[in-house]
Design an enzyme around this catalytic site. Structure first.
Site, PDB file in Angstrom:
ATOM      1  N   CYS A 158       0.825  -1.215   0.000  1.00  0.00           N
ATOM      2  CA  CYS A 158       0.000   0.000   0.000  1.00  0.00           C
ATOM      3  C   CYS A 158       0.860   1.266   0.000  1.00  0.00           C
ATOM      4  O   CYS A 158       1.856   1.351   0.714  1.00  0.00           O
ATOM      5  CB  CYS A 158      -0.954   0.085   1.185  1.00  0.00           C
ATOM      6  SG  CYS A 158      -2.105  -1.278   1.278  1.00  0.00           S
TER       7      CYS A 158
ATOM      8  N   ARG B  37       4.250  -0.348  -4.656  1.00  0.00           N
ATOM      9  CA  ARG B  37       3.952  -0.852  -3.316  1.00  0.00           C
ATOM     10  C   ARG B  37       2.695  -1.718  -3.273  1.00  0.00           C
ATOM     11  O   ARG B  37       2.416  -2.384  -2.274  1.00  0.00           O
ATOM     12  CB  ARG B  37       3.777   0.317  -2.336  1.00  0.00           C
ATOM     13  CG  ARG B  37       4.998   1.187  -2.208  1.00  0.00           C
ATOM     14  CD  ARG B  37       4.737   2.322  -1.257  1.00  0.00           C
ATOM     15  NE  ARG B  37       4.457   1.846   0.078  1.00  0.00           N
ATOM     16  CZ  ARG B  37       5.372   1.561   0.992  1.00  0.00           C
ATOM     17  NH1 ARG B  37       6.647   1.719   0.706  1.00  0.00           N
ATOM     18  NH2 ARG B  37       5.025   1.137   2.177  1.00  0.00           N
TER      19      ARG B  37
ATOM     20  N   TRP C 152      -2.451  -2.975  -1.678  1.00  0.00           N
ATOM     21  CA  TRP C 152      -2.091  -4.387  -1.769  1.00  0.00           C
ATOM     22  C   TRP C 152      -2.915  -5.068  -0.678  1.00  0.00           C
ATOM     23  O   TRP C 152      -2.698  -4.855   0.517  1.00  0.00           O
ATOM     24  CB  TRP C 152      -0.597  -4.581  -1.527  1.00  0.00           C
ATOM     25  CG  TRP C 152      -0.133  -5.991  -1.737  1.00  0.00           C
ATOM     26  CD1 TRP C 152       0.224  -6.567  -2.915  1.00  0.00           C
ATOM     27  CD2 TRP C 152       0.041  -7.009  -0.735  1.00  0.00           C
ATOM     28  NE1 TRP C 152       0.589  -7.879  -2.716  1.00  0.00           N
ATOM     29  CE2 TRP C 152       0.482  -8.170  -1.393  1.00  0.00           C
ATOM     30  CE3 TRP C 152      -0.164  -7.057   0.647  1.00  0.00           C
ATOM     31  CZ2 TRP C 152       0.750  -9.361  -0.710  1.00  0.00           C
ATOM     32  CZ3 TRP C 152       0.100  -8.238   1.327  1.00  0.00           C
ATOM     33  CH2 TRP C 152       0.557  -9.370   0.639  1.00  0.00           C
TER      34      TRP C 152
ATOM     35  N   ASN D 140      -1.986   2.635   5.395  1.00  0.00           N
ATOM     36  CA  ASN D 140      -1.036   1.585   5.029  1.00  0.00           C
ATOM     37  C   ASN D 140      -0.624   0.896   6.310  1.00  0.00           C
ATOM     38  O   ASN D 140      -0.089   1.551   7.209  1.00  0.00           O
ATOM     39  CB  ASN D 140       0.189   2.195   4.332  1.00  0.00           C
ATOM     40  CG  ASN D 140       1.319   1.184   4.189  1.00  0.00           C
ATOM     41  OD1 ASN D 140       1.065  -0.009   4.025  1.00  0.00           O
ATOM     42  ND2 ASN D 140       2.549   1.647   4.259  1.00  0.00           N
ATOM     43  N   GLY D 141      -0.902  -0.386   6.418  1.00  0.00           N
ATOM     44  CA  GLY D 141      -0.539  -1.114   7.637  1.00  0.00           C
ATOM     45  C   GLY D 141      -1.621  -2.089   7.999  1.00  0.00           C
ATOM     46  O   GLY D 141      -2.331  -2.597   7.130  1.00  0.00           O
TER      47      GLY D 141
ATOM     48  N   GLU E  53      18.457 -17.721  -6.207  1.00  0.00           N
ATOM     49  CA  GLU E  53      18.034 -16.369  -6.588  1.00  0.00           C
ATOM     50  C   GLU E  53      17.572 -16.337  -8.058  1.00  0.00           C
ATOM     51  O   GLU E  53      16.565 -15.700  -8.388  1.00  0.00           O
ATOM     52  CB  GLU E  53      19.184 -15.377  -6.332  1.00  0.00           C
ATOM     53  CG  GLU E  53      18.954 -13.948  -6.783  1.00  0.00           C
ATOM     54  CD  GLU E  53      17.748 -13.251  -6.137  1.00  0.00           C
ATOM     55  OE1 GLU E  53      17.143 -13.799  -5.211  1.00  0.00           O
ATOM     56  OE2 GLU E  53      17.401 -12.160  -6.611  1.00  0.00           O
TER      57      GLU E  53
ATOM     58  N   LYS F  77      13.859 -15.251  -9.291  1.00  0.00           N
ATOM     59  CA  LYS F  77      13.621 -14.192 -10.289  1.00  0.00           C
ATOM     60  C   LYS F  77      12.708 -14.711 -11.381  1.00  0.00           C
ATOM     61  O   LYS F  77      11.772 -14.034 -11.795  1.00  0.00           O
ATOM     62  CB  LYS F  77      14.929 -13.710 -10.945  1.00  0.00           C
ATOM     63  CG  LYS F  77      15.855 -12.823 -10.165  1.00  0.00           C
ATOM     64  CD  LYS F  77      15.327 -11.455  -9.839  1.00  0.00           C
ATOM     65  CE  LYS F  77      14.484 -11.425  -8.595  1.00  0.00           C
ATOM     66  NZ  LYS F  77      15.103 -11.261  -7.331  1.00  0.00           N
TER      67      LYS F  77
ATOM     68  N   GLU G   2       8.959 -15.376 -10.076  1.00  0.00           N
ATOM     69  CA  GLU G   2       8.139 -14.224  -9.678  1.00  0.00           C
ATOM     70  C   GLU G   2       7.756 -13.338 -10.851  1.00  0.00           C
ATOM     71  O   GLU G   2       6.705 -12.697 -10.810  1.00  0.00           O
ATOM     72  CB  GLU G   2       8.815 -13.400  -8.569  1.00  0.00           C
ATOM     73  CG  GLU G   2      10.040 -12.644  -8.997  1.00  0.00           C
ATOM     74  CD  GLU G   2      10.628 -11.797  -7.881  1.00  0.00           C
ATOM     75  OE1 GLU G   2       9.881 -11.216  -7.093  1.00  0.00           O
ATOM     76  OE2 GLU G   2      11.866 -11.709  -7.819  1.00  0.00           O
TER      77      GLU G   2
ATOM     78  N   HIS H 207      19.342 -36.537  -5.210  1.00  0.00           N
ATOM     79  CA  HIS H 207      18.484 -36.994  -4.107  1.00  0.00           C
ATOM     80  C   HIS H 207      17.021 -36.661  -4.357  1.00  0.00           C
ATOM     81  O   HIS H 207      16.243 -36.546  -3.415  1.00  0.00           O
ATOM     82  CB  HIS H 207      18.977 -36.387  -2.793  1.00  0.00           C
ATOM     83  CG  HIS H 207      20.399 -36.755  -2.502  1.00  0.00           C
ATOM     84  ND1 HIS H 207      20.744 -37.956  -1.939  1.00  0.00           N
ATOM     85  CD2 HIS H 207      21.553 -36.106  -2.770  1.00  0.00           C
ATOM     86  CE1 HIS H 207      22.064 -38.022  -1.847  1.00  0.00           C
ATOM     87  NE2 HIS H 207      22.573 -36.910  -2.342  1.00  0.00           N
TER      88      HIS H 207
ATOM     89  N   LYS I  41       6.127  -4.694  -3.361  1.00  0.00           N
ATOM     90  CA  LYS I  41       7.563  -4.481  -3.170  1.00  0.00           C
ATOM     91  C   LYS I  41       8.019  -4.788  -1.747  1.00  0.00           C
ATOM     92  O   LYS I  41       9.060  -5.384  -1.554  1.00  0.00           O
ATOM     93  CB  LYS I  41       7.905  -3.034  -3.545  1.00  0.00           C
ATOM     94  CG  LYS I  41       9.386  -2.696  -3.479  1.00  0.00           C
ATOM     95  CD  LYS I  41      10.173  -3.467  -4.503  1.00  0.00           C
ATOM     96  CE  LYS I  41      11.651  -3.217  -4.395  1.00  0.00           C
ATOM     97  NZ  LYS I  41      12.412  -4.282  -5.072  1.00  0.00           N
TER      98      LYS I  41
END
Ligand code: M6R
Length: 615
Positions: A2, A27, A75, A101-102, A488, A492, A495, A511, A610
């Protein structure tokens, strides 16, 4: 998670608010809304599901007048993305509008209380409870807006940055924060609110960073009034200058922020090392280590805690500190660490890594370790963020704003700080020979140039990426320092392209994951030529025998893996402990171009935001 924007001044608020929302859209972007008080004393709220551009379309034939307003890009946490759950939220009488926001943790008990008093809720959000509570305080106790906000906040637990306006009061904008970011811009006869400085920087460089538990009243033509939520004492506003420029937050000719940020890495690493890496003397000077190196030297153990990409950087940190400093290191995903009652010793050092400095789980891990007496060292990009405030010491990455939701330059600057920190500690502890130290530091001096060399091969990576867009699964393999790079690379890819990918230590393949390999399966092998080279070569042979399609990241001049792999991207030779700074670059580019070929929204992927400020 948000974004909030606010304006009170002499200009038309709508344009400033919409531009601000576009800048904060990274955000969260599942819905957006704006509230304005017009010159006739009307409080208009417009909100829609979807991106800010949807909101603009929706507002085309609406009354968007007014010199005071608030706006929000969401969000979703409580309540699915929808028109009704979008912010701003009206109070019952529609006299007050609020953005948030929160998270309001005790919203259920407050909702029950307010419902019993006749308040009817129109959304499924926690936020609506707060605006209704403010109205209740105004009505029940006959309070003006500011007092009502203040009283309501004393009843609320959770995290928030809020903006509140009132129909009958077009000269006032109220804001407050606990644990969510908030910046106030101070212009000539005008004020701005933002979750970060990006909606503000175009208009003023003078800003106030409110502290946690402060309630702020902005009144047209008057000084800002800041009070502590704890005892109502008046706090003198401290105006600071922001360093950000408009250029930092724009795409600068690139199609996406992610691509811009991939290409920025030589520059962001230069900024990261500036003043710390003494290129002439081949020395590293980190003030955090100069002042607190002893704490590291005496550490029983280093704990590293972080999430996502920052956790992958932390995994490389383990290799760095154990190899160079011979200090045992445990790396913990913050969300697990915080809840599993971990053993923490007062002589532990906890390194928290976070780009945003806002990640809720990382903050909770820090608090836990702090309570048990550990020394808290932060590695963080956003200056003044919550992570930065909670540390005993630390180092900023100075990567510049990272706006693409997929972290790229944040990762390389975090690894760079970890490498410099480990080198500085190793030198202090004498666990590294002068010769090894100078050799690695010399290589650090060359790292930006080597990244430029890899970036010059972008077209090559782009061509290879086209071949792999058909794939539904990918396996990424690496060993040693490059095993976290494999993870990583896989993160990438998944996502931004929504292709399933897994990162594995190459030998672990036998394995289980080896069962997945067939002629359809692309395997990305991160295999620069170091001490484990022969081992990884055997892993490549194993993949080849099962007809997997191999893309290998190899050191320039490699011929052995080249003979086996279907595709190869070469990277320059460097020190093994610095190699993640190079090997990750082609993987970032690969994921970017695969996502583009699949038509994905690279900067704003589905379901993501983000920074993750809720657990
Ligand atoms: O801001 P932080 O570094 O604390 O964020 C942690 C993760 O949410 C973040 O690294 C995330 O995994 C990346 N954006 C993925 O690219």
């Amino acid at each position: 998670m948000c974004g909030i924007v606010g304006y009170l001044g002499t200009q038309n608020a709508y344009d400033i608010l919409i531009k601000g929302l576009h800048r904060l859209e990274y955000r969260g972007y599942d819905s957006a809304g704006v509230a304005l008080v017009d010159n006739n004393g009307q409080l208009n709220v417009y909100k829609t599901k979807g991106k800010v551009s949807n909101l603009e379309d929706y507002c085309k034939d609406k009354n968007i007048n007014g010199t005071v307003g608030i706006a929000h890009t969401r969000w979703a946490t409580h309540g699915e993305p929808s028109d009704k759950n979008a912010h701003p939220h009206y109070s019952q009488s529609k006299n007050i509008a609020l953005i948030h926001n929160g998270i309001i943790e005790n919203y259920l008990s407050l909702k029950t209380f307010l419902s019993s008093k006749g308040y009817v809720f129109k959304s499924d959000t926690d936020t609506e409870v707060l605006v209704q509570l403010i109205e209740y305080m105004m009505n029940e106790h006959d309070l003006p807006l500011y007092e009502a906000v203040y009283q309501a906040l004393t009843q609320v637990t959770g995290a928030y940055a809020i903006g509140v306006i009132e129909k009958n009061n077009p000269n006032e904008l109220i804001t407050a924060r606990i644990a969510s970011p908030l910046i106030i811009g101070v212009g000539k006869d005008e004020f701005f609110l933002g979750s970060d400085a990006s909606p503000i920087v175009e208009y003023t460089k003078d800003v106030i960073y409110p502290e946690d538990r402060q309630v702020i009243r902005i009144v047209r033509g008057k000084e800002i009034e800041i009070r502590s939520l704890d005892n109502k004492s008046l706090i003198k506003p401290e105006v600071k200058q922001i360093q950000l420029s408009l250029e930092d937050i724009e795409k600068g000719g690139f199609e996406h922020f992610m691509l811009k940020e991939i290409f920025e890495q030589p520059k962001s690493l230069s900024l990261c090392m500036n003043g710390r890496l003494q290129r002439e003397q081949k020395e590293i000077i980190l003030s955090g280590i100069q002042n607190y190196g002893e704490r590291f030297a005496k550490a029983r153990r280093i704990l590293i805690s972080a999430c996502g990409t920052s956790w992958h950087a932390g995994l490389i940190g383990k290799y760095l500190f154990e190899t160079l400093c011979r200090i045992p290191v445990d790396v913990e995903v913050a969300s697990e660490f915080r809840y599993r009652n971990p053993v923490i010793y007062p002589d532990d050092v906890l390194i928290a890594i976070s780009q945003s400095g806002e990640t809720a789980d990382t903050l909770a891990a820090m608090e836990l370790a702090k309570k048990q007496g550990a020394f808290i060292y932060g590695i963080c990009n956003v200056v003044g963020s919550s992570v930065a405030r909670l540390t005993d010491s630390g180092t900023y990455t100075h990567a510049g704003p990272e706006i693409g939701v997929a972290s790229t330059k944040a990762f390389t600057t975090q690894v760079c700080i970890l490498a410099m920190t480990a080198l500085a500690v190793a030198k202090q502890m004498e666990t590294i020979s002068t010769e090894d130290y100078k050799r690695i530091v010399t290589e650090l001096c060359n790292i930006e140039e080597k990244i430029e060399t890899i970036l010059s091969k972008t077209e090559e990576v782009k061509e290879i990426s086209k071949i792999f867009t058909y794939a539904r699964n990918f396996l990424y393999l690496g060993r040693g320092f490059n095993y976290p790079v494999a993870m990583e690379g896989a993160l990438k890819l998944k996502e931004i392209s929504y292709i399933h990918a897994e990162g594995y230590p190459a030998a672990e393949m036998k394995h289980g994951p080896i069962a997945l390999i067939d002629e359809e399966m692309p395997i990305v092998v991160v295999a620069p030529r170091y001490q484990m080279y022969n081992k990884i070569l055997s892993n490549v042979v194993e993949v080849k025998s099962r007809k997997g399609k191999i893309l290998a990241i190899v050191t320039e001049g490699d011929t052995d893996i080249k003979r086996l792999a279907d595709y190869v991207i070469e990277i320059p030779q460097t020190e093994e402990c610095l190699s993640p700074l190079l090997t990750v670059i082609p993987l970032q580019l690969l994921s970017y171009y695969i996502a583009i070929a699949k038509g994905r929204d690279v900067d704003q992927q589905r379901n993501l935001a983000k920074s993750v400020t809720v657990e």
